[in-house]
Design a protein around this motif. Structure first.
Motif, PDB file in Angstrom:
ATOM      1  N   MET A   1      36.250  38.667  20.453  1.00  0.00           N
ATOM      2  CA  MET A   1      36.209  39.650  21.381  1.00  0.00           C
ATOM      3  C   MET A   1      37.670  39.977  21.624  1.00  0.00           C
ATOM      4  N   ASN A   2      38.246  41.285  21.864  1.00  0.00           N
ATOM      5  CA  ASN A   2      39.642  41.496  22.241  1.00  0.00           C
ATOM      6  C   ASN A   2      39.983  40.986  23.578  1.00  0.00           C
ATOM      7  N   ALA A   3      41.188  40.289  23.458  1.00  0.00           N
ATOM      8  CA  ALA A   3      41.720  39.873  24.604  1.00  0.00           C
ATOM      9  C   ALA A   3      41.777  40.699  25.860  1.00  0.00           C
ATOM     10  N   TYR A   4      42.247  41.802  25.812  1.00  0.00           N
ATOM     11  CA  TYR A   4      42.383  42.849  26.822  1.00  0.00           C
ATOM     12  C   TYR A   4      40.880  43.098  27.395  1.00  0.00           C
ATOM     13  N   VAL A   5      39.820  43.204  26.493  1.00  0.00           N
ATOM     14  CA  VAL A   5      38.529  43.362  27.054  1.00  0.00           C
ATOM     15  C   VAL A   5      38.256  42.139  27.905  1.00  0.00           C
ATOM     16  N   LEU A   6      38.326  40.903  27.346  1.00  0.00           N
ATOM     17  CA  LEU A   6      38.035  39.838  28.229  1.00  0.00           C
ATOM     18  C   LEU A   6      39.120  39.927  29.489  1.00  0.00           C
ATOM     19  N   LEU A   7      40.219  40.215  29.632  1.00  0.00           N
ATOM     20  CA  LEU A   7      41.014  40.327  30.722  1.00  0.00           C
ATOM     21  C   LEU A   7      40.318  41.592  31.894  1.00  0.00           C
ATOM     22  N   ILE A   8      39.879  42.516  31.299  1.00  0.00           N
ATOM     23  CA  ILE A   8      39.299  43.479  32.293  1.00  0.00           C
ATOM     24  C   ILE A   8      37.938  42.852  32.831  1.00  0.00           C
ATOM     25  N   VAL A   9      37.138  42.213  31.901  1.00  0.00           N
ATOM     26  CA  VAL A   9      36.103  41.468  32.503  1.00  0.00           C
ATOM     27  C   VAL A   9      36.409  40.588  33.528  1.00  0.00           C
ATOM     28  N   ALA A  10      37.689  39.915  33.254  1.00  0.00           N
ATOM     29  CA  ALA A  10      38.011  38.857  34.478  1.00  0.00           C
ATOM     30  C   ALA A  10      38.465  39.425  35.674  1.00  0.00           C
ATOM     31  N   ILE A  11      39.094  40.826  35.462  1.00  0.00           N
ATOM     32  CA  ILE A  11      39.524  41.387  36.588  1.00  0.00           C
ATOM     33  C   ILE A  11      38.375  41.877  37.432  1.00  0.00           C
ATOM     34  N   VAL A  12      37.350  42.661  36.867  1.00  0.00           N
ATOM     35  CA  VAL A  12      36.204  43.305  37.576  1.00  0.00           C
ATOM     36  C   VAL A  12      35.324  42.185  38.351  1.00  0.00           C
ATOM     37  N   SER A  13      35.305  40.941  37.355  1.00  0.00           N
ATOM     38  CA  SER A  13      34.591  39.734  38.064  1.00  0.00           C
ATOM     39  C   SER A  13      35.335  39.486  39.253  1.00  0.00           C
ATOM     40  N   GLU A  14      36.497  39.266  39.187  1.00  0.00           N
ATOM     41  CA  GLU A  14      37.378  38.765  40.399  1.00  0.00           C
ATOM     42  C   GLU A  14      37.131  39.736  41.653  1.00  0.00           C
ATOM     43  N   VAL A  15      37.393  40.854  41.322  1.00  0.00           N
ATOM     44  CA  VAL A  15      37.123  41.734  42.392  1.00  0.00           C
ATOM     45  C   VAL A  15      35.949  41.784  42.990  1.00  0.00           C
ATOM     46  N   PHE A  16      34.666  41.814  42.291  1.00  0.00           N
ATOM     47  CA  PHE A  16      33.472  41.426  42.617  1.00  0.00           C
ATOM     48  C   PHE A  16      33.344  40.192  43.523  1.00  0.00           C
ATOM     49  N   GLY A  17      33.910  39.082  43.034  1.00  0.00           N
ATOM     50  CA  GLY A  17      33.789  37.748  43.832  1.00  0.00           C
ATOM     51  C   GLY A  17      34.627  37.826  45.229  1.00  0.00           C
ATOM     52  N   SER A  18      35.692  38.594  45.085  1.00  0.00           N
ATOM     53  CA  SER A  18      36.495  38.756  46.236  1.00  0.00           C
ATOM     54  C   SER A  18      35.605  39.651  47.154  1.00  0.00           C
ATOM     55  N   SER A  33      26.938  34.720  48.795  1.00  0.00           N
ATOM     56  CA  SER A  33      27.571  33.315  48.173  1.00  0.00           C
ATOM     57  C   SER A  33      27.545  33.295  46.732  1.00  0.00           C
ATOM     58  N   ILE A  34      26.282  33.456  46.235  1.00  0.00           N
ATOM     59  CA  ILE A  34      26.197  33.261  44.771  1.00  0.00           C
ATOM     60  C   ILE A  34      27.018  34.251  44.076  1.00  0.00           C
ATOM     61  N   GLY A  35      27.121  35.356  44.653  1.00  0.00           N
ATOM     62  CA  GLY A  35      27.941  36.367  43.858  1.00  0.00           C
ATOM     63  C   GLY A  35      29.442  35.780  44.165  1.00  0.00           C
ATOM     64  N   VAL A  36      29.703  35.353  44.953  1.00  0.00           N
ATOM     65  CA  VAL A  36      31.338  34.659  45.071  1.00  0.00           C
ATOM     66  C   VAL A  36      31.490  33.449  43.865  1.00  0.00           C
ATOM     67  N   VAL A  37      30.549  32.763  43.906  1.00  0.00           N
ATOM     68  CA  VAL A  37      30.791  31.568  42.879  1.00  0.00           C
ATOM     69  C   VAL A  37      30.548  32.307  41.404  1.00  0.00           C
ATOM     70  N   ALA A  38      29.430  33.190  41.297  1.00  0.00           N
ATOM     71  CA  ALA A  38      29.476  33.810  40.021  1.00  0.00           C
ATOM     72  C   ALA A  38      30.551  34.540  39.590  1.00  0.00           C
ATOM     73  N   GLY A  39      31.103  35.463  40.358  1.00  0.00           N
ATOM     74  CA  GLY A  39      32.090  36.490  40.194  1.00  0.00           C
ATOM     75  C   GLY A  39      33.481  35.628  39.645  1.00  0.00           C
ATOM     76  N   TYR A  40      33.753  34.587  40.601  1.00  0.00           N
ATOM     77  CA  TYR A  40      34.884  33.733  40.266  1.00  0.00           C
ATOM     78  C   TYR A  40      34.820  32.955  38.873  1.00  0.00           C
ATOM     79  N   GLY A  41      33.390  32.460  38.607  1.00  0.00           N
ATOM     80  CA  GLY A  41      33.440  31.710  37.586  1.00  0.00           C
ATOM     81  C   GLY A  41      33.512  32.376  36.283  1.00  0.00           C
ATOM     82  N   VAL A  42      33.107  33.778  36.439  1.00  0.00           N
ATOM     83  CA  VAL A  42      33.093  34.795  35.183  1.00  0.00           C
ATOM     84  C   VAL A  42      34.660  34.899  35.026  1.00  0.00           C
ATOM     85  N   ALA A  43      35.146  35.256  36.256  1.00  0.00           N
ATOM     86  CA  ALA A  43      36.840  35.831  36.060  1.00  0.00           C
ATOM     87  C   ALA A  43      37.477  34.903  35.631  1.00  0.00           C
ATOM     88  N   PHE A  44      37.282  33.309  35.828  1.00  0.00           N
ATOM     89  CA  PHE A  44      38.427  32.366  35.435  1.00  0.00           C
ATOM     90  C   PHE A  44      37.723  32.018  33.892  1.00  0.00           C
TER      91      PHE A  44
END
Length: 107
Positions: A1-18, A33-44
């Motif tokens: 998968m394209n690294a920039y696509v993964l970076l966008i997934v990380a950004i959106v997931s981090e914004v969701f978690g935050s 709370s589950i959304g926080v853990v899932a969002g940050y997990g996918v982001a990192f």
């Protein structure tokens, strides 16, 4: 998968978690709370995979800068936080900094 696509997934997931942090109310509400853990997990996870291709400085600048800007917009649109000229200037400077970092070090 394209690294920039993964970076966008990380950004959106981090914004969701935050964004879920506010709704979690100090982790008293289980679903957000589950959304926080899932969002940050996918982001990192996504960020770590993207870093196999992208340089750390550029990837982190994009991740942090766009994540901050999008989280501020979520605060305004979803949580009805105030938006003023100072916030606009700050977001503009963040995005401008990310652009300059990309042009200066994306080689």
């Amino acid at each position: 998968m394209n690294a920039y696509v993964l970076l966008i997934v990380a950004i959106v997931s981090e914004v969701f978690g935050s964004s879920m942090l506010k709704a979690a109310n100090g982790f008293k509400n289980i679903i957000p709370s589950i959304g926080v853990v899932a969002g940050y997990g996918v982001a990192f996870f996504s960020l770590s995979i993207a870093l196999n291709t992208l340089s750390l400085g550029i990837a982190y600048a994009i991740w942090a800068g766009l994540g901050t800007a999008l989280t501020a917009l979520v605060g305004v649109l979803i949580y009805k936080e105030k938006f003023n000229g100072k916030k606009l200037l700050g977001l503009t400077l963040i995005i401008g900094g990310v652009i300059f970092l990309n042009y200066g070090g994306a080689h």
